[in-house]
Design a protein around this motif. Structure first.
Motif, PDB file in Angstrom:
ATOM      1  N   GLU A 216      -6.763  -2.037  -0.467  1.00  0.00           N
ATOM      2  CA  GLU A 216      -6.556  -2.505   0.907  1.00  0.00           C
ATOM      3  C   GLU A 216      -7.652  -3.473   1.323  1.00  0.00           C
ATOM      4  O   GLU A 216      -7.380  -4.518   1.932  1.00  0.00           O
ATOM      5  CB  GLU A 216      -6.507  -1.325   1.873  1.00  0.00           C
TER       6      GLU A 216
ATOM      7  N   LEU B  95      -6.736   3.044  -3.505  1.00  0.00           N
ATOM      8  CA  LEU B  95      -6.084   2.616  -2.265  1.00  0.00           C
ATOM      9  C   LEU B  95      -7.075   1.911  -1.344  1.00  0.00           C
ATOM     10  O   LEU B  95      -6.759   0.866  -0.759  1.00  0.00           O
ATOM     11  CB  LEU B  95      -5.467   3.831  -1.557  1.00  0.00           C
TER      12      LEU B  95
ATOM     13  N   LEU C 266       0.826  -1.211   0.000  1.00  0.00           N
ATOM     14  CA  LEU C 266       0.000   0.000   0.000  1.00  0.00           C
ATOM     15  C   LEU C 266       0.857   1.257   0.000  1.00  0.00           C
ATOM     16  O   LEU C 266       0.497   2.254  -0.635  1.00  0.00           O
ATOM     17  CB  LEU C 266      -0.940  -0.010   1.202  1.00  0.00           C
TER      18      LEU C 266
END
Length: 259
Positions: A41, A37, A18
């Protein structure tokens, strides 16, 4: 964070991935970057949780989840604008790519100069820089050309002189290309161009250069091979580079994020 609560291991493979994705996404659209993102995740954490449930250790589960998701450079193309958005990009967005292309082009010219030097040593100065039939020099000019090369006639001395110029000027331009490459590394990325656009433009430029110099080389060859090497050395460099950039452009255009 802990594996028990489903968040994963702090500083583990998922966090490292990440972080890398965050850095890669900085130049893209902010809203798209935030969504990417968050979605990445969530996907990675969910995949790692399933793998832990199958008996994997937390770190191994994260590593396997990242492996299945794919490298960062296969994910980030979704952040790039489409070709339809090029006209709306600020001019400064093209500065870094243009400088990079100029640097590579100048370095390629420098490499062709080194190849011209090799051609001249193998097949003689005339092959690289000999004059085509019909070219003539005045007596005064011949005297100037022959002065550094005693024993050679005017045509041979002219070929030696021009061979040196071909090599020297191209190598100097290659050194300038290295300087431009350093400038390119230092320039900020103002905006991301559509996926594959920069290498596609580079491929087109080198293909045109290969075609133009190829025609000149063929013309010289037909008239007796004098001066063929100067043009042929450019083709030898430009044509492979056109292929390399074309392949790079196609790969970037086809990249899709893993699911």
């Amino acid at each position: 964070m802990s594996a028990e609560n489903g968040a994963g291991t702090e500083g583990g493979p998922i966090d490292a991935y990440l972080d890398e994705l965050f850095i890669a996404a900085r130049d893209g659209d902010p809203a798209a970057g935030r969504r990417l993102l968050a979605e990445t995740e969530a996907h990675l954490r969910e995949c790692a949780a399933r793998l832990r449930g199958q008996g994997m250790s937390p770190e191994d589960a994260e590593r396997e989840a990242v492996h299945r998701f794919g490298p960062v450079d296969t994910v980030t193309p979704v952040l790039r604008p489409s070709l339809h958005d090029v006209a709306r990009l600020p001019l400064r967005a093209f500065l870094r790519p243009v400088v990079g292309l100029a640097a590579i082009g100048a370095i390629a010219v420098g490499v062709s100069g080194a190849i011209s030097e090799l051609f001249g040593r193998i097949w003689g100065a005339g092959f690289v820089a000999g004059d085509l039939p019909g070219v003539a020099y005045t007596a005064a000019r011949c005297a100037v050309l022959q002065a550094p090369y005693p024993g050679l006639d005017c045509a041979q001395a002219a070929a030696e002189h021009h061979w040196g110029e071909v090599v020297e000027y191209r190598v100097v331009l290659g050194v300038l290309g290295l300087v431009l490459l350093l400038v390119w590394r230092l320039l900020p990325r103002e905006a991301v161009l559509p996926a594959g656009l920069a290498p596609a433009l580079a491929a087109a430029a080198f293909l045109l250069a290969a075609a133009a110099t190829g025609v000149q080389a063929l013309n010289a060859a037909v008239q007796g091979w004098q001066g063929t090497g100067a043009w042929l050395s450019a083709v030898v460099v430009a044509l492979p580079l056109a292929g390399v950039f074309a392949v790079a452009a196609l790969r970037r255009m086809r990249m899709k994020p893993s699911s």
